[in-house]
Design a protein around this motif. Structure first.
Motif, PDB file in Angstrom:
ATOM      1  N   LEU A  53     -21.337   8.727   7.422  1.00  0.00           N
ATOM      2  CA  LEU A  53     -20.105   9.330   7.908  1.00  0.00           C
ATOM      3  C   LEU A  53     -19.409  10.234   6.881  1.00  0.00           C
ATOM      4  N   ARG A  82     -13.176   5.814  -1.901  1.00  0.00           N
ATOM      5  CA  ARG A  82     -13.546   4.399  -2.060  1.00  0.00           C
ATOM      6  C   ARG A  82     -12.366   3.514  -2.438  1.00  0.00           C
ATOM      7  N   THR A  86     -10.828   1.788   5.793  1.00  0.00           N
ATOM      8  CA  THR A  86     -11.868   1.916   6.810  1.00  0.00           C
ATOM      9  C   THR A  86     -11.870   3.342   7.335  1.00  0.00           C
ATOM     10  N   GLY A 120     -18.029   5.629  13.498  1.00  0.00           N
ATOM     11  CA  GLY A 120     -18.939   4.922  12.598  1.00  0.00           C
ATOM     12  C   GLY A 120     -19.129   3.454  12.908  1.00  0.00           C
TER      13      GLY A 120
ATOM     14  N   GLU B  18     -17.264  -3.122 -11.962  1.00  0.00           N
ATOM     15  CA  GLU B  18     -16.716  -1.878 -11.415  1.00  0.00           C
ATOM     16  C   GLU B  18     -17.544  -1.385 -10.233  1.00  0.00           C
ATOM     17  N   GLU B  19     -18.862  -1.499 -10.401  1.00  0.00           N
ATOM     18  CA  GLU B  19     -19.746  -0.977  -9.377  1.00  0.00           C
ATOM     19  C   GLU B  19     -19.654  -1.789  -8.093  1.00  0.00           C
ATOM     20  N   GLY B  22     -16.074  -2.277  -5.610  1.00  0.00           N
ATOM     21  CA  GLY B  22     -15.770  -1.185  -4.696  1.00  0.00           C
ATOM     22  C   GLY B  22     -16.276  -1.416  -3.273  1.00  0.00           C
ATOM     23  N   PHE B  23     -17.179  -2.376  -3.124  1.00  0.00           N
ATOM     24  CA  PHE B  23     -17.716  -2.643  -1.790  1.00  0.00           C
ATOM     25  C   PHE B  23     -16.922  -3.713  -1.048  1.00  0.00           C
ATOM     26  N   PHE B  24     -15.863  -4.204  -1.690  1.00  0.00           N
ATOM     27  CA  PHE B  24     -15.073  -5.239  -1.030  1.00  0.00           C
ATOM     28  C   PHE B  24     -13.676  -4.733  -0.718  1.00  0.00           C
ATOM     29  N   PRO B  25     -13.056  -5.295   0.319  1.00  0.00           N
ATOM     30  CA  PRO B  25     -11.685  -4.875   0.649  1.00  0.00           C
ATOM     31  C   PRO B  25     -10.702  -5.338  -0.434  1.00  0.00           C
ATOM     32  N   ARG B  29     -11.198  -7.805  -3.567  1.00  0.00           N
ATOM     33  CA  ARG B  29     -11.290  -7.047  -4.813  1.00  0.00           C
ATOM     34  C   ARG B  29     -10.374  -7.658  -5.882  1.00  0.00           C
ATOM     35  N   ARG B  88     -14.002  -5.370   7.139  1.00  0.00           N
ATOM     36  CA  ARG B  88     -13.820  -4.312   6.144  1.00  0.00           C
ATOM     37  C   ARG B  88     -14.991  -4.243   5.170  1.00  0.00           C
ATOM     38  N   GLU B  91     -17.709  -2.444   6.816  1.00  0.00           N
ATOM     39  CA  GLU B  91     -17.411  -1.005   6.801  1.00  0.00           C
ATOM     40  C   GLU B  91     -17.756  -0.381   5.462  1.00  0.00           C
ATOM     41  N   LEU B  92     -17.361  -1.077   4.400  1.00  0.00           N
ATOM     42  CA  LEU B  92     -17.558  -0.507   3.069  1.00  0.00           C
ATOM     43  C   LEU B  92     -19.026  -0.492   2.657  1.00  0.00           C
ATOM     44  N   GLY B  95     -20.836   2.201   4.450  1.00  0.00           N
ATOM     45  CA  GLY B  95     -20.243   3.526   4.325  1.00  0.00           C
ATOM     46  C   GLY B  95     -19.627   3.967   5.644  1.00  0.00           C
ATOM     47  N   SER B  96     -19.051   3.004   6.378  1.00  0.00           N
ATOM     48  CA  SER B  96     -18.459   3.269   7.698  1.00  0.00           C
ATOM     49  C   SER B  96     -19.450   3.939   8.639  1.00  0.00           C
ATOM     50  N   SER B  97     -20.706   3.660   8.462  1.00  0.00           N
ATOM     51  CA  SER B  97     -21.711   4.320   9.286  1.00  0.00           C
ATOM     52  C   SER B  97     -22.741   3.322   9.790  1.00  0.00           C
TER      53      SER B  97
END
Lengths: 172, 338
Positions: A53, A82, A86, A120, B18-19, B22-25, B29, B88, B91-92, B95-97
């Motif tokens: 997306l 990032r 959402t 998405g 750090e890496e 970023g994948f968590f809400p 986080r 969430r 989604e993360l 990549g919301s896809s």
């Protein structure tokens, strides 16, 4: 001498005002058409290329007309940062910034908000279905908007000019 | 005991933190961000289940976190994952896809930039008897992938046959023993060459079906896989091997988790073409491997010349055994205290 200058000023100002209002009627269909083609670009990216997306929004921002590309560019920026938001949030934020400066009506906004809800969040078939539906709804809005524009553009153009003339005549 | 090489973690705890966060809400986080770098360097999984405590697991144990981000063993005090958290996170990590990871979702996991694997659980949507996709996702298992250079140092001498050739190798181990980590380091060293052993580098083709070996993001390896390595990312193994063979003439082909009949057939095809193989498979031992019909074939025909067996004792990759593929005798047992 001053009287003539003043009268001219009044006529020009009123005429310009009329043109401005007329312009806003003409702009809406233009924007709706641009949105339709942008959404179908997005659909192509999503359904045929399965582009993520963030990238898809960037592509659409780059390839769509300047009057709507801002919306997609903002949504892309919101997602790419990032910050944990959402797609729906990023899209709504972008819409909130974009809508006040656009010529769209609340009806049009509702269609775009609907797009945000599904963006998405499902498989390809489903995305295609929703995006096509949104395009279809924009198309009907566009037909109405064009009809309205046809009626109003000429009206407001002359209305401005004649109102200016009328004011001048009354004052003289 | 054999020579112990220098193990270097490519991404130390703080960089990993750090890496990954970023994948968590933001709610999660905040909790994960408080873990010290030392905890991050041993962290293996972060598990989220709706309405259940957030669980972190590391080598040989697990811990929960309180709402303040402090470790606790008491589920009553632990932070409970909300539905929103899971939605969430999904989604993360996608990549919301969701539409872009359909194929991966069918297998139950997605690979994120950095090469981490995220397992997802929910309700399967079945079509014609096959899983089409998952919906109502309620469980997430974020598996942190590490890149440890040097893990292959001890096993390499047993896998190399001469300056420009090596044995067909199969790494076998149960899940979470560092199979992929070992494979990645092997690929890197085979590709770069090992001057210490008089081994010049070979051209390696990697079929990375799940983007775990090279951790490709948009096709570019995020991990060091060596200078003579071509990575075919996201391609089904059997087809990918054939494609690499035709297109890039590799000396060695490496792939992860073979197990289907077509994988084994493709491997045979590689052998016929004179290409060496490095692969991994899920099994606790060579005997167990023999109990799986598809892989039994590999054993009976002595295709594999060296088995590297990993055992989970004190942590990933703790015990290694190298077994000869002809007589199934242990050539070397390596104890390593990592």
């Amino acid at each position: 001498m001053f009287k003539v200058a003043g009268a001219l000023l009044v006529i020009v100002a009123a005429g310009a005002l009329g043109l401005l209002v007329a312009g806003s009627y003409a702009r809406r269909p233009q924007e709706l058409r641009a949105l339709q083609s942008a959404l179908s670009l997005l659909e192509t990216e999503i359904v045929y290329a399965a582009t993520p997306l963030t990238e898809a929004l960037e592509q659409v921002a780059r390839r769509s007309e300047s009057c709507v590309s801002g919306l997609f560019a903002r949504a892309h920026a919101g997602l790419a940062s990032r910050t944990g938001s959402t797609a729906q949030e990023a899209w709504e934020r972008a819409l909130n910034e974009y809508y006040p400066n656009s010529y769209l009506r609340p009806d049009d906004l509702a269609v775009l908000q609907g797009v945000g809800k599904i963006l998405g969040a499902s498989d390809r078939q489903d995305q295609a279905k929703h995006l096509r539906l949104a395009c279809e709804r924009l198309r009907t809005q566009n037909l109405k908007a064009e009809e309205e524009a046809r009626r109003n553009v000429r009206l407001w153009r002359y209305l401005g000019l004649f109102a200016g003339l009328a004011i001048v005549l009354i004052l003289v | 005991m054999v020579y112990m090489g220098q193990l270097t973690e490519v991404r130390p705890g703080h960089r990993l933190r750090e890496e990954v966060i970023g994948f968590f809400p933001t709610t999660i986080r905040a909790l994960l961000g408080q873990l010290p770098a030392s905890a991050w360097s041993v962290l293996e999984e972060v598990r989220l289940r709706v309405h259940k405590p957030l669980i972190l697991s590391r080598a040989g144990g697990e811990t929960m976190l309180t709402g303040e981000g402090l470790p606790t063993g008491d589920p009553g005090r632990a932070y409970r994952v909300s539905e929103e958290d899971v939605v969430r996170t999904v989604e993360l990590v996608t990549g919301s896809s969701l539409y872009a990871v359909e194929d991966e979702l069918r297998q139950g996991f997605v690979t994120v930039p950095g090469g981490h694997r995220v397992g997802l659980c929910g309700r399967a949507v079945v079509e014609g008897g096959r899983v089409r996709t998952l919906k109502y996702l309620t469980g997430v298992n974020f598996r942190i992938s590490r890149e440890v250079q040097g893990v292959a140092d001890q096993v390499l001498p047993w896998l190399i046959r001469g300056p420009r050739t090596m044995y067909n190798t199969l790494i076998i181990s149960p899940p979470r023993c560092g199979k992929t980590t070992l494979l990645r380091d092997l690929v890197r060293q085979i590709s770069n060459g090992v001057p210490r052993l008089g081994f010049t580098g070979l051209t390696v083709g990697v079929v990375d079906e799940r983007s775990e070996i090279a951790g490709c993001y948009r096709g570019i390896p995020q991990r060091d896989v060596g200078l003579r390595t071509d990575v075919l990312d996201g391609c089904p193994k059997a087809e990918g091997m054939m494609l690499l063979l035709r297109a890039l003439s590799p000396d060695v082909i490496a792939t992860d988790e073979i197990g289907r009949r077509e994988d084994v057939e493709a491997l045979e095809e590689m052998l016929n073409a004179g290409v060496r193989i490095v692969a991994t498979a899920h099994a606790a031992s060579v005997e167990e491997l023999g109990s799986r019909p598809v892989l039994r074939d590999l054993l009976q025909r002595h295709i594999v010349e060296r088995f590297v067996v990993l055992e989970y004792r004190h942590g990933p990759g703790a015990v290694r055994r190298i077994i000869d593929g002809r007589n199934f005798e242990t050539v070397e047992a390596i104890q390593c205290s990592r």
